[in-house]
Design an enzyme around this catalytic site. Structure first.
Site, mmCIF file in Angstrom:
data_model
loop_
_atom_site.group_PDB
_atom_site.id
_atom_site.type_symbol
_atom_site.label_atom_id
_atom_site.label_comp_id
_atom_site.label_asym_id
_atom_site.label_seq_id
_atom_site.Cartn_x
_atom_site.Cartn_y
_atom_site.Cartn_z
ATOM 1 N N SER A 64 0.845 -1.185 0.000
ATOM 2 C CA SER A 64 0.000 0.000 0.000
ATOM 3 C C SER A 64 0.887 1.244 0.000
ATOM 4 O O SER A 64 1.869 1.314 0.722
ATOM 5 C CB SER A 64 -0.884 -0.026 1.250
ATOM 6 O OG SER A 64 -1.257 1.269 1.626
ATOM 7 N N GLU A 68 1.397 9.286 3.481
ATOM 8 C CA GLU A 68 2.348 9.413 4.584
ATOM 9 C C GLU A 68 3.198 8.184 4.819
ATOM 10 O O GLU A 68 4.231 8.264 5.453
ATOM 11 C CB GLU A 68 1.592 9.700 5.880
ATOM 12 C CG GLU A 68 0.899 11.026 5.853
ATOM 13 C CD GLU A 68 -0.336 11.014 6.721
ATOM 14 O OE1 GLU A 68 -0.629 9.978 7.333
ATOM 15 O OE2 GLU A 68 -1.007 12.055 6.760
ATOM 16 N N LYS A 85 5.930 -1.074 7.770
ATOM 17 C CA LYS A 85 5.336 0.240 7.517
ATOM 18 C C LYS A 85 6.423 1.305 7.596
ATOM 19 O O LYS A 85 7.065 1.462 8.623
ATOM 20 C CB LYS A 85 4.234 0.518 8.544
ATOM 21 C CG LYS A 85 3.479 1.819 8.294
ATOM 22 C CD LYS A 85 2.197 1.910 9.123
ATOM 23 C CE LYS A 85 1.392 3.154 8.777
ATOM 24 N NZ LYS A 85 0.099 3.216 9.471
ATOM 25 N N GLU A 154 2.912 -7.555 12.592
ATOM 26 C CA GLU A 154 2.324 -8.808 12.126
ATOM 27 C C GLU A 154 1.518 -8.519 10.863
ATOM 28 O O GLU A 154 0.837 -7.501 10.779
ATOM 29 C CB GLU A 154 1.408 -9.334 13.236
ATOM 30 C CG GLU A 154 0.525 -10.474 12.838
ATOM 31 C CD GLU A 154 -0.578 -10.751 13.867
ATOM 32 O OE1 GLU A 154 -1.220 -11.789 13.758
ATOM 33 O OE2 GLU A 154 -0.782 -9.926 14.786
ATOM 34 N N ILE A 156 -1.555 -8.970 8.610
ATOM 35 C CA ILE A 156 -2.935 -9.444 8.673
ATOM 36 C C ILE A 156 -3.376 -9.740 7.244
ATOM 37 O O ILE A 156 -3.550 -8.816 6.444
ATOM 38 C CB ILE A 156 -3.877 -8.398 9.326
ATOM 39 C CG1 ILE A 156 -3.333 -7.935 10.679
ATOM 40 C CG2 ILE A 156 -5.290 -8.956 9.474
ATOM 41 C CD1 ILE A 156 -3.217 -9.013 11.740
ATOM 42 N N ASP A 198 -9.566 7.647 14.623
ATOM 43 C CA ASP A 198 -9.708 7.579 13.169
ATOM 44 C C ASP A 198 -10.416 6.294 12.760
ATOM 45 O O ASP A 198 -10.075 5.652 11.778
ATOM 46 C CB ASP A 198 -8.342 7.686 12.485
ATOM 47 C CG ASP A 198 -8.458 7.983 10.982
ATOM 48 O OD1 ASP A 198 -9.532 8.436 10.539
ATOM 49 O OD2 ASP A 198 -7.485 7.745 10.258
ATOM 50 N N ASN A 203 -10.035 1.797 8.185
ATOM 51 C CA ASN A 203 -9.053 1.376 9.174
ATOM 52 C C ASN A 203 -9.487 0.171 10.001
ATOM 53 O O ASN A 203 -9.010 -0.039 11.118
ATOM 54 C CB ASN A 203 -8.673 2.552 10.085
ATOM 55 C CG ASN A 203 -7.785 3.543 9.342
ATOM 56 O OD1 ASN A 203 -7.089 3.167 8.402
ATOM 57 N ND2 ASN A 203 -7.819 4.797 9.753
ATOM 58 N N ASP A 215 -3.798 1.193 11.875
ATOM 59 C CA ASP A 215 -3.518 2.596 11.592
ATOM 60 C C ASP A 215 -3.800 3.424 12.855
ATOM 61 O O ASP A 215 -4.717 4.241 12.900
ATOM 62 C CB ASP A 215 -4.379 3.075 10.417
ATOM 63 C CG ASP A 215 -3.736 4.249 9.688
ATOM 64 O OD1 ASP A 215 -2.635 4.660 10.089
ATOM 65 O OD2 ASP A 215 -4.349 4.765 8.739
HETATM 66 N N1 LIG Z 1 -0.412 -5.235 9.517
HETATM 67 C C1 LIG Z 1 -0.867 -5.236 8.271
HETATM 68 N N2 LIG Z 1 -1.061 -6.397 7.610
HETATM 69 C C2 LIG Z 1 -1.506 -6.412 6.341
HETATM 70 N N3 LIG Z 1 -1.783 -5.315 5.635
HETATM 71 C C3 LIG Z 1 -1.617 -4.129 6.220
HETATM 72 C C4 LIG Z 1 -1.155 -4.021 7.563
HETATM 73 N N4 LIG Z 1 -1.088 -2.712 7.895
HETATM 74 C C5 LIG Z 1 -1.500 -2.036 6.806
HETATM 75 N N5 LIG Z 1 -1.822 -2.884 5.792
HETATM 76 C C6 LIG Z 1 -2.323 -2.527 4.437
HETATM 77 O O1 LIG Z 1 -1.897 -1.224 4.109
HETATM 78 C C7 LIG Z 1 -3.002 -0.319 4.003
HETATM 79 C C8 LIG Z 1 -2.665 1.031 4.616
HETATM 80 O O2 LIG Z 1 -2.254 0.881 5.959
HETATM 81 P P1 LIG Z 1 -2.403 2.042 7.036
HETATM 82 O O3 LIG Z 1 -1.745 1.577 8.281
HETATM 83 O O4 LIG Z 1 -3.836 2.448 7.121
HETATM 84 O O5 LIG Z 1 -1.546 3.193 6.395
HETATM 85 P P2 LIG Z 1 -1.955 4.672 5.948
HETATM 86 O O6 LIG Z 1 -1.426 5.514 7.043
HETATM 87 O O7 LIG Z 1 -1.250 4.852 4.661
HETATM 88 O O8 LIG Z 1 -3.449 4.739 5.832
HETATM 89 C C9 LIG Z 1 -4.136 -1.044 4.695
HETATM 90 O O9 LIG Z 1 -5.374 -0.659 4.175
HETATM 91 C C10 LIG Z 1 -3.826 -2.497 4.429
HETATM 92 O O10 LIG Z 1 -4.275 -2.869 3.153
HETATM 93 MG MG LIG Z 2 -5.137 4.021 6.858
#
Ligand SMILES: Nc1ncnc2c1ncn2[C@@H]1O[C@H](COP(=O)(O)OP(=O)(O)O)[C@@H](O)[C@H]1O
Ligand SMILES: [Mg+2]
Length: 263
Positions: A64, A68, A85, A154, A156, A198, A203, A215
């Protein structure tokens, strides 16, 4: 060349101070350009460190790309899937938008206010919030490590495919998920004094029939002056989403009372 090899190659280049010359020689693939944009030298070194500490064994493509942060799929030495991340340290927007969530949080009272320090604190904050959520028995991706702007979580989902968010696929059991999420808000509030801030269909992921919230960098302690406003917004977002799925939602007041408890 694999992604991991590219990263190591890049670091080696940096260390030899041949970077500019070798970049000019490098044939630029799309992937390489993405690498360039996200992985500045400090980020490369952080990832390199995770390799050396055997926290990451491999890193594959991007899962993804947000404004940010980027999420990469990786594996640990045992083959367990990871979400890596990486917060971008070069986004000028960052400081302005995030400050309200940071200021007023006693955990981050003394941080430096330059963008890099704020991004690092932001990643730390997400890590700590995820730890608190686990302590409260709320399903979230398990936080494994954090260093500078890189967070190891982890994964998901399965085989590099993240579990679908509520936005992507509405749940088959909306009523159950609705009550579970209210329960999560309550546990966060009452057990670890945290407000997500949020909550939305973007999320929450559905995995093996259960909702996972993620998130969480913006989540604040209930002592934060804006916590109540954030909580009210979370409740309204929940009701707005589930009302559309024809769930007979509880009134705002009722949810609020449940979450906040007898105070
Ligand atoms: N721990 C995770 N396991 C699997 N996919 C994840 C995980 N964390 C984030 N993602 C994927 O990345 C996307 C964006 O993550 P997020 O933490 O919401 O970042 P952002 O700050 O860019 O919104 C999620 O919608 C999901 O598809
Ligand atoms: Mg997000």
């Amino acid at each position: 060349m694999t992604f991991k090899k590219r990263i190591i190659k890049k670091i080696t280049e940096e260390e030899k101070r041949y970077e500019t010359e070798s970049l000019m020689k490098e044939k630029r693939s799309e992937e390489y350009e993405v690498l360039e944009e996200v992985f500045d030298k400090s980020t490369l070194m952080t990832i390199y460190d995770f390799f050396n500490r055997n926290i990451i064994a491999d890193i594959y493509g991007v899962v993804s790309s947000g404004k940010e942060a980027r999420i990469y799929w990786g594996k640990d030495p045992k083959g367990k899937e990871l979400a890596i991340k990486i917060y971008l340290t070069i986004s000028g927007e960052f400081k302005k938008g995030k400050l309200p969530y940071m200021l007023g949080d006693p955990r981050f009272a003394n941080i430096k206010k330059d963008t890099r320090s704020l991004v690092f604190a932001w990643a730390q904050k997400e890590f700590k919030n995820l730890e608190l959520a686990r302590e409260a028995n709320v399903r979230v991706p398990k936080p494994i490590e954090v260093q500078k702007n890189v967070l190891i979580l982890e994964f998901i989902g399965e085989n590099g495919v993240p579990a679908p968010s509520l936005k992507e696929i509405p749940p088959e059991n909306p009523l159950e998920v609705y009550y579970q999420l209210i329960e999560y808000l309550e546990r966060l509030y009452q057990k670890v004094e945290l407000v997500h801030g949020d909550i939305s269909e973007y999320n929450v992921m559905m995995w093996q029939g259960k909702p996972y919230i993620f998130d969480m960098a913006q989540a604040v302690l209930t002592a934060h002056p804006m916590a109540d406003i954030f909580l009210r917004r979370d409740i309204e977002n929940l009701n707005r989403y589930f009302r559309r799925l024809k769930v007979d939602v509880l009134s705002f007041e009722e949810i609020y009372k449940r979450v906040v408890g007898n105070v």
